[in-house]
Design a protein around this motif. Structure first.
Motif, mmCIF file in Angstrom:
data_model
loop_
_atom_site.group_PDB
_atom_site.id
_atom_site.type_symbol
_atom_site.label_atom_id
_atom_site.label_comp_id
_atom_site.label_asym_id
_atom_site.label_seq_id
_atom_site.Cartn_x
_atom_site.Cartn_y
_atom_site.Cartn_z
ATOM 1 N N TYR A 36 11.799 -24.122 -27.198
ATOM 2 C CA TYR A 36 11.659 -25.308 -26.371
ATOM 3 C C TYR A 36 11.431 -26.513 -27.271
ATOM 4 O O TYR A 36 10.873 -26.398 -28.364
ATOM 5 N N GLY A 104 4.187 -20.257 -29.498
ATOM 6 C CA GLY A 104 3.637 -20.593 -30.796
ATOM 7 C C GLY A 104 2.963 -21.944 -30.726
ATOM 8 O O GLY A 104 3.004 -22.630 -29.705
ATOM 9 N N LYS A 105 2.350 -22.360 -31.833
ATOM 10 C CA LYS A 105 1.568 -23.594 -31.825
ATOM 11 C C LYS A 105 2.414 -24.850 -31.949
ATOM 12 O O LYS A 105 1.898 -25.963 -31.806
ATOM 13 N N TYR B 33 3.699 -21.843 -12.712
ATOM 14 C CA TYR B 33 2.747 -21.638 -13.807
ATOM 15 C C TYR B 33 1.981 -22.940 -14.079
ATOM 16 O O TYR B 33 2.522 -24.032 -13.929
ATOM 17 N N TYR B 35 -0.024 -24.510 -17.432
ATOM 18 C CA TYR B 35 -0.366 -24.415 -18.837
ATOM 19 C C TYR B 35 -1.198 -25.628 -19.226
ATOM 20 O O TYR B 35 -1.098 -26.683 -18.627
ATOM 21 N N GLN B 37 -1.999 -27.970 -22.791
ATOM 22 C CA GLN B 37 -1.539 -28.222 -24.151
ATOM 23 C C GLN B 37 -2.622 -28.949 -24.919
ATOM 24 O O GLN B 37 -3.066 -30.031 -24.515
ATOM 25 N N GLY B 40 -3.070 -28.109 -31.992
ATOM 26 C CA GLY B 40 -3.394 -26.917 -32.759
ATOM 27 C C GLY B 40 -3.332 -25.621 -31.979
ATOM 28 O O GLY B 40 -3.542 -24.537 -32.546
ATOM 29 N N HIS B 41 -3.048 -25.715 -30.667
ATOM 30 C CA HIS B 41 -3.007 -24.498 -29.839
ATOM 31 C C HIS B 41 -1.666 -24.300 -29.143
ATOM 32 O O HIS B 41 -1.452 -23.266 -28.516
ATOM 33 N N GLY B 42 -0.801 -25.240 -29.206
ATOM 34 C CA GLY B 42 0.433 -25.130 -28.435
ATOM 35 C C GLY B 42 0.115 -25.185 -26.957
ATOM 36 O O GLY B 42 -0.817 -25.877 -26.528
ATOM 37 N N LEU B 43 0.864 -24.436 -26.158
ATOM 38 C CA LEU B 43 0.592 -24.351 -24.730
ATOM 39 C C LEU B 43 0.006 -22.984 -24.416
ATOM 40 O O LEU B 43 0.496 -21.966 -24.913
ATOM 41 N N LEU B 45 -1.407 -20.394 -21.183
ATOM 42 C CA LEU B 45 -1.291 -20.140 -19.756
ATOM 43 C C LEU B 45 -2.659 -20.101 -19.100
ATOM 44 O O LEU B 45 -3.557 -19.387 -19.557
ATOM 45 N N PHE B 90 0.524 -28.920 -17.893
ATOM 46 C CA PHE B 90 1.918 -28.822 -17.505
ATOM 47 C C PHE B 90 2.096 -27.733 -16.457
ATOM 48 O O PHE B 90 1.573 -26.624 -16.592
ATOM 49 N N GLN B 100 12.194 -21.364 -17.880
ATOM 50 C CA GLN B 100 11.196 -22.089 -17.110
ATOM 51 C C GLN B 100 11.501 -23.577 -17.209
ATOM 52 O O GLN B 100 11.909 -24.075 -18.253
ATOM 53 N N PHE B 102 9.891 -27.385 -16.788
ATOM 54 C CA PHE B 102 8.569 -27.988 -16.893
ATOM 55 C C PHE B 102 8.510 -29.345 -16.202
ATOM 56 O O PHE B 102 9.475 -30.116 -16.225
ATOM 57 N N PRO B 104 6.459 -33.171 -15.862
ATOM 58 C CA PRO B 104 6.210 -34.201 -16.864
ATOM 59 C C PRO B 104 4.803 -34.185 -17.452
ATOM 60 O O PRO B 104 4.541 -34.871 -18.435
#
Lengths: 113, 111
Positions: A36, A104-105, B33, B35, B37, B40-43, B45, B90, B100, B102, B104
């Motif tokens: 993504y 991933g991050k 879903y 999530y 954000q 340092g952690h990404g997304l 769940l 998100f 998936q 997403f 905005p």
């Protein structure tokens, strides 16, 4: 449990350079794999996907091949453009959690003219 | 693009207050879903839904609840907001394992 590891950023490249962003995963089953992209201030957009081993996903000049033997899904592009500057996320999904994505991050890419 | 909207888009609130975020879709997707954000952690769940009134917990569900009374709406509630819940939230939807879509995002700040 499942996890995704991708290379740390930020990555800075000159326009027309070759791009590789590494992604490896661990999974209990046979996941689908995704890349993504998130442009500044926006949500995530699917860039490409692969649903089984040896599949190659491609879109907008980006490619990634699902390698089960190395549990990898590296993103590549032969010649990046300034407009490719964004954050790239590798992700997997399996059917044991409603196909939720495990991300991933993220890797930040900056392409300079 | 799938028609996914989130409201509000930005919110600032005080610690201890309840907050509800709304996700609305027009695609009739079965799965939805939430999530969060964080740098340092990404997304990660929070919760997901696989149908009306069918929900389950994700990786970081503590302090959050969800409800889905209609196919098109998925609500995320913070019963008593804390500063650690400051994040960008998100919503996403899908009808299969393939992709998936997403929304905005909602930027939430808890003071």
């Amino acid at each position: 449990g499942d996890s995704v590891t991708q290379m740390e950023g930020p990555v800075t490249l000159s326009e027309e350079a070759f791009l590789t962003i590494n992604c490896t995963y661990t999974a209990t089953g046979y996941p689908s794999l995704f890349w993504y992209v998130q442009y500044p201030g926006e949500g995530l957009q699917l860039l490409l996907k692969a649903t089984k081993a040896d599949d190659k996903g491609s879109n907008k000049g980006f490619e990634a091949t699902y390698r089960k033997e190395t549990t990898s899904f590296h993103l590549e592009k032969g010649s990046v453009q300034v407009s490719d500057s964004a954050v790239y996320f590798c992700a997997l999904s399996e059917d044991d959690s409603g196909y939720a994505l495990n991300f991933g991050k993220g890797t930040s890419l900056l392409v300079t003219p | 693009d799938a028609g996914i909207t989130q409201s509000p888009r930005h919110k600032v609130t005080e610690t201890g207050t309840p907050v509800t975020l709304r996700c609305h879709q027009t695609e009739n997707h079965r799965y939805m879903y939430w999530y969060r954000q964080d740098p340092g952690h990404g997304l990660r769940l929070i919760h997901y839904s696989y149908g009306v009134k069918d929900t389950d917990k994700g990786e970081v569900s503590d302090g959050y609840s969800v409800s889905r009374s209609k196919t098109e709406d998925f609500l995320l509630t913070l019963e008593s907001a804390t500063s650690s819940q400051t994040s960008v939230y998100f919503c996403a939807t899908s009808d299969t394992y393939n992709e998936q879509f997403f929304g905005p995002g909602t930027r939430l700040t808890v003071l």
